[in-house]
Scaffold this motif. Structure first.
Motif, PDB file in Angstrom:
ATOM      1  N   TRP A 265       0.860  -1.183   0.000  1.00 58.05           N
ATOM      2  CA  TRP A 265       0.000   0.000   0.000  1.00 58.05           C
ATOM      3  C   TRP A 265       0.895   1.233   0.000  1.00 58.05           C
ATOM      4  N   THR A 267       1.584   5.619   0.460  1.00 56.73           N
ATOM      5  CA  THR A 267       1.190   6.798   1.230  1.00 56.73           C
ATOM      6  C   THR A 267       1.190   8.063   0.378  1.00 56.73           C
ATOM      7  N   ARG A 366     -12.220   4.106   8.590  1.00 56.54           N
ATOM      8  CA  ARG A 366     -11.199   3.064   8.758  1.00 56.54           C
ATOM      9  C   ARG A 366     -10.954   2.440   7.400  1.00 56.54           C
ATOM     10  N   SER A 370      -6.250  -0.753   5.603  1.00 58.92           N
ATOM     11  CA  SER A 370      -5.698  -0.922   6.952  1.00 58.92           C
ATOM     12  C   SER A 370      -6.213  -2.206   7.591  1.00 58.92           C
ATOM     13  N   GLN A 371      -7.128  -2.890   6.900  1.00 60.34           N
ATOM     14  CA  GLN A 371      -7.753  -4.091   7.446  1.00 60.34           C
ATOM     15  C   GLN A 371      -7.397  -5.365   6.680  1.00 60.34           C
TER      16      GLN A 371
END
Length: 487
Positions: A265, A267, A366, A370-371
């Protein structure tokens, strides 16, 4: 890689200068990001659609130059193979009835092009891989006349030092070699563009990566290659193999492929361009006269020619795009996972599903990324390409579930919410997303219809593929979504 290039022989000096220029572009790009010199996101949907050209018998017709001359419109262009062409649809608003206008615009342009193609003995087909394509149809002589394709072919094989090995294990097995990148021309796709701000880019790219598997599962339309039934979306693995610059030894060392899902992922959008520069040697080391630093210092917008050309030779399934329009730079996520077809209605539904999800997932409190692990997202894409709606996909809070269940229970409600946030007219949103729902409930995509039809036909495989292709073309022109097609 849409830019024309000259015929040239590259020297070591070319490569040294190009590397320096690409790094200078990257530094200038970083400065532009810091100084917020970008046009902010606008709710516009743009797309590119690649098509195949066939003759009256449904066989590949190597006539794109003649067909393009007959169409005579600037939004049409060559693609890699002489049996391919591409249309670029200008970005349009989705709000209100914009999605319907976009669909009608695409239909009108394709109908016009089809009528012109017929004057040259050709017909246009919206399909991921042309089912009637045979190995003898694919070779260096198949490449379009534009010099950029031959130059790209030369550079890929110079990097490899050996023929391409195409090996796909599916329902059946394909194991063959190719002496050019022409097999890539078998892959025809729909590319969706979404303009986003630099600050929002990472969230949008991550979200697009997370849903790539679901997109492919519900839109699969490429079950056949060279007469073999392989994956539901064979185009994914074919594209990965047909542009691979790595011999077996470099693969074993973990050198990254040029068709790439990624490995983490991100940023910032800068992460992707920096990876491009760090990991990939130049395929086309062509330098322009522009000095990007001077352009920026004098208040002009640099085109970053070398950085964008390099980016165009790295085929991420979700690719970052830097572009300058009316002297204003902007960023786009280019979503590249979808096959063409089967109908314009199906293409519009696939686009609505994507754009709806992209209006919700990047803004979640959320974030989905992130999961779940990045590897899970990549595994989803691989499983979806292989099995289509029969794939089992991972999703946080659900675990590993059938693709249709994930789409019906989780993703379709989000897509409806997202289209409402875009301001899309509810009847239009409902009609388009009902097509996605219909495929899930019926278990039918373009890929499953093709396979069922060929199996029902029986007999000689190529004749069955040819008969299916001709019937497919007839149904394509009705614009009836594929889940309603009879077998």
């Amino acid at each position: 890689m849409g830019r024309d290039v000259p015929v040239v022989v590259f020297s070591r000096e070319h490569r040294r200068k190009y590397r320096e220029k690409v790094r200078r572009c990257l530094d200038v790009f970083a400065q532009m990001l810091r100084e917020a010199r970008f046009e902010l996101e606008r709710p516009l949907a743009g797309l590119e659609i690649e098509l195949n050209i066939v003759d009256a018998d449904g066989e590949a017709a190597m006539r794109n130059a003649e067909v393009l001359a007959a169409i005579e419109q600037p939004d049409w262009a060559t693609e890699l193979g002489q049996f391919n062409i591409e249309i670029n649809i200008q970005p349009q608003e989705l709000s209100g009835e914009g999605a319907l206008h976009l669909e009608n615009d695409v239909r009108a342009r394709l109908n016009h092009a089809e009528s012109r193609a017929r004057t040259e003995g050709g017909h246009l087909v919206l399909i991921g891989i042309l089912p009637t394509l045979r190995e003898q149809d694919i070779g260096e002589g198949t490449l379009s006349a534009n010099p950029r394709y031959r130059l790209l072919n030369e550079q890929i094989f110079a990097a490899r030092g050996e023929d391409l090995h195409l090996c796909i294990e599916g329902v059946e097995r394909l194991d063959t070699h190719a002496d050019s990148v022409a097999p890539e021309a078998a892959c025809t796709s729909v590319q969706l563009h979404l303009q986003v701000s630099p600050e929002a880019f990472a969230a949008h790219w991550n979200a697009a990566q997370a849903i790539a598997g679901a997109q492919v599962a519900v839109a699969a339309n490429s079950p056949y290659l060279f007469g073999k039934e392989l994956h539901r979306e064979t185009r994914i693995t074919l594209f990965e193999q047909a542009t691979d610059t790595r011999p077996a030894e470099l693969k074993a060392q973990g050198v990254r492929p040029r068709v790439w899902f990624g490995e983490r992922w991100i940023t910032s959008v800068f992460d992707l361009f920096e990876e491009n520069v760090s990991y990939y040697p130049a395929l086309l080391p062509l330098c322009e006269d522009e000095d990007p630093r001077t352009e920026l210092e004098q208040g002009r917008t640099p085109q970053l020619h070398e950085l964008t050309l390099h980016n165009g030779t790295i085929y991420r399934w979700n690719r970052p795009v830097y572009a300058v329009v009316n002297d204003m730079p902007h960023l786009r996520v280019e979503n590249r996972v979808l096959p063409a077809g089967p109908t314009v209605a199906d293409v519009a539904a696939n686009a609505a599903f994507y754009y709806g999800l992209m209006r919700v997932l990047p803004y979640a409190e959320r974030p989905i990324w992130s999961q779940m692990s990045f590897q899970a997202a990549e595994d989803n894409l691989s499983a979806a390409a292989r099995h289509g709606l029969d794939a089992r996909l991972y999703w946080p809070g659900m675990g590993e579930v059938p693709a249709a269940e994930l789409i019906l229970r989780r993703l379709l409600p989000m897509a409806h919410e997202g289209l409402a946030k875009w301001g899309v007219s509810q009847p239009i949103a409902d009609r388009l997303l009902a097509i996605i729902e219909g495929r899930c409930l019926a278990g039918r995509t373009g890929a499953t219809w093709q396979v069922e039809r060929v199996n029902a036909q029986g007999g000689d495989r190529h004749e069955a593929l040819r008969a299916m292709t001709l019937e497919y073309i007839e149904r394509m022109h009705t614009n009836e979504p594929v889940h309603l097609w009879e077998v």
